[in-house]
Design a protein around this motif. Sequence first.
Motif, PDB file in Angstrom:
ATOM      1  N   TYR A 141       3.010  15.406  -0.929  1.00 39.86           N
ATOM      2  CA  TYR A 141       2.631  15.827  -2.278  1.00 39.86           C
ATOM      3  C   TYR A 141       1.246  15.275  -2.646  1.00 39.86           C
ATOM      4  O   TYR A 141       0.750  14.323  -2.041  1.00 39.86           O
ATOM      5  N   ASN A 142       0.625  15.886  -3.674  1.00 40.69           N
ATOM      6  CA  ASN A 142      -0.675  15.412  -4.141  1.00 40.69           C
ATOM      7  C   ASN A 142      -0.515  14.017  -4.726  1.00 40.69           C
ATOM      8  O   ASN A 142       0.333  13.794  -5.598  1.00 40.69           O
ATOM      9  N   PHE A 143      -1.341  13.092  -4.274  1.00 42.79           N
ATOM     10  CA  PHE A 143      -1.155  11.694  -4.656  1.00 42.79           C
ATOM     11  C   PHE A 143      -1.429  11.427  -6.133  1.00 42.79           C
ATOM     12  O   PHE A 143      -1.090  10.354  -6.644  1.00 42.79           O
ATOM     13  N   ARG A 144      -2.001  12.392  -6.833  1.00 43.49           N
ATOM     14  CA  ARG A 144      -2.197  12.212  -8.277  1.00 43.49           C
ATOM     15  C   ARG A 144      -0.868  11.949  -8.980  1.00 43.49           C
ATOM     16  O   ARG A 144      -0.838  11.348 -10.061  1.00 43.49           O
ATOM     17  N   ILE A 145       0.231  12.374  -8.363  1.00 43.96           N
ATOM     18  CA  ILE A 145       1.562  12.157  -8.934  1.00 43.96           C
ATOM     19  C   ILE A 145       1.930  10.680  -8.908  1.00 43.96           C
ATOM     20  O   ILE A 145       2.497  10.145  -9.871  1.00 43.96           O
ATOM     21  N   TYR A 159      -9.551   7.838  -4.447  1.00 45.23           N
ATOM     22  CA  TYR A 159      -8.634   6.751  -4.101  1.00 45.23           C
ATOM     23  C   TYR A 159      -9.190   5.689  -3.164  1.00 45.23           C
ATOM     24  O   TYR A 159      -8.556   4.650  -2.980  1.00 45.23           O
ATOM     25  N   MET A 160     -10.374   5.895  -2.583  1.00 39.68           N
ATOM     26  CA  MET A 160     -10.913   4.878  -1.688  1.00 39.68           C
ATOM     27  C   MET A 160     -11.114   3.521  -2.375  1.00 39.68           C
ATOM     28  O   MET A 160     -10.896   2.479  -1.744  1.00 39.68           O
ATOM     29  N   PRO A 161     -11.516   3.483  -3.657  1.00 40.29           N
ATOM     30  CA  PRO A 161     -11.716   2.170  -4.291  1.00 40.29           C
ATOM     31  C   PRO A 161     -10.498   1.246  -4.227  1.00 40.29           C
ATOM     32  O   PRO A 161     -10.656   0.023  -4.131  1.00 40.29           O
ATOM     33  N   THR A 162      -9.272   1.807  -4.270  1.00 44.48           N
ATOM     34  CA  THR A 162      -8.082   0.960  -4.206  1.00 44.48           C
ATOM     35  C   THR A 162      -7.335   1.116  -2.879  1.00 44.48           C
ATOM     36  O   THR A 162      -6.192   0.691  -2.744  1.00 44.48           O
ATOM     37  N   THR A 163      -8.011   1.721  -1.897  1.00 43.16           N
ATOM     38  CA  THR A 163      -7.434   1.855  -0.559  1.00 43.16           C
ATOM     39  C   THR A 163      -7.683   0.589   0.244  1.00 43.16           C
ATOM     40  O   THR A 163      -8.809   0.094   0.317  1.00 43.16           O
ATOM     41  N   CYS A 183       0.833  -1.198   0.000  1.00 45.47           N
ATOM     42  CA  CYS A 183       0.000   0.000   0.000  1.00 45.47           C
ATOM     43  C   CYS A 183       0.870   1.252   0.000  1.00 45.47           C
ATOM     44  O   CYS A 183       1.573   1.525   0.980  1.00 45.47           O
ATOM     45  N   ALA A 184       0.830   2.003  -1.086  1.00 51.77           N
ATOM     46  CA  ALA A 184       1.578   3.262  -1.161  1.00 51.77           C
ATOM     47  C   ALA A 184       0.840   4.325  -0.356  1.00 51.77           C
ATOM     48  O   ALA A 184      -0.345   4.585  -0.576  1.00 51.77           O
ATOM     49  N   GLU A 185       1.546   4.948   0.583  1.00 50.76           N
ATOM     50  CA  GLU A 185       0.927   5.896   1.498  1.00 50.76           C
ATOM     51  C   GLU A 185       0.883   7.306   0.920  1.00 50.76           C
ATOM     52  O   GLU A 185       1.841   7.767   0.289  1.00 50.76           O
ATOM     53  N   THR A 186      -0.227   7.992   1.153  1.00 51.30           N
ATOM     54  CA  THR A 186      -0.316   9.401   0.766  1.00 51.30           C
ATOM     55  C   THR A 186       0.565  10.215   1.710  1.00 51.30           C
ATOM     56  O   THR A 186       0.434  10.123   2.933  1.00 51.30           O
ATOM     57  N   LEU A 187       1.441  11.033   1.145  1.00 49.68           N
ATOM     58  CA  LEU A 187       2.423  11.789   1.928  1.00 49.68           C
ATOM     59  C   LEU A 187       2.148  13.286   1.827  1.00 49.68           C
ATOM     60  O   LEU A 187       1.007  13.705   1.963  1.00 49.68           O
TER      61      LEU A 187
END
Length: 262
Positions: A157-161, A194-198, A151-155
């Motif tokens: 920067y904007n996670f769209r990157i 992003y919830m669908p793949t969270t 699971c890649a964590e949101t940090l």
Amino acid sequence: MMDRICFGKLLLGGTSWIVPGTFAENMCELSRETDSMMFVLFDGEYGCNIPDKAEISELVSLKKDLDMEVVVHFPRDICRSEDTEERRRCEDSCIRMMELFEPLDPFGYILHLDGEILGEYPSRNMTRWTELTHASVLRLAAAASDKTKICAETLDYNFRIAYPITEDTGISICLDIGHLVRYGHNVAEQMNLYMPTTRVIHIHGVSEDGTDHLDMSCFDAALFRDVTAKANEDGKKRLMILEVFEEDYKKSLNAIKKYMGA
């Protein structure tokens, strides 16, 4: 055992650092009111708390007895350096952790996709960062028994990157709500996207001066209810980790009970 706090298919958990003691002692304490524990690991200049295989075996039995889930937060971040050898060492560390913890059947492995700078973008050379990050994640995904557990964590920067990388490699997301609040992102928008793949959610208090990982009394009650509702919309099982430590854990449980009208 006390009644455990959960929100439908969204199970609550805490970190392995809520009481002084071993991983086992923290798991036992967490099991009183929650369903999961996230291993907070470190391996560097300040020491190492990586368990050996014998301790893992003991934890396998305890996890079963307590009916708990576990999450593993990798001790090394990916993509802090463009140096090939350093990046390979970080990737190797993550792969070793997956091999070591595999007997525990973790629900997720939390991965930071960092850069060499903080802020709106993780790197001054985003083309190169994207290329290197994609290659690293692809290697970890190939080594995993189930790549969706990564699971890649949101940090900051904007996670769209980073999202296209997660989508292309087939890994999941750790939606850190505290980070979204701390860095001024639109939480409702990010949850919709992003919830669908969270698979895992991190939540923690944030003060007005931007200090995060505080107890949940420093979190908006209405937003907390929005998060739990959104996480239950599709009926998927997810874990929500209170990413707080020591005495802030009990304070957070009390705040959550108040938010939910208990």
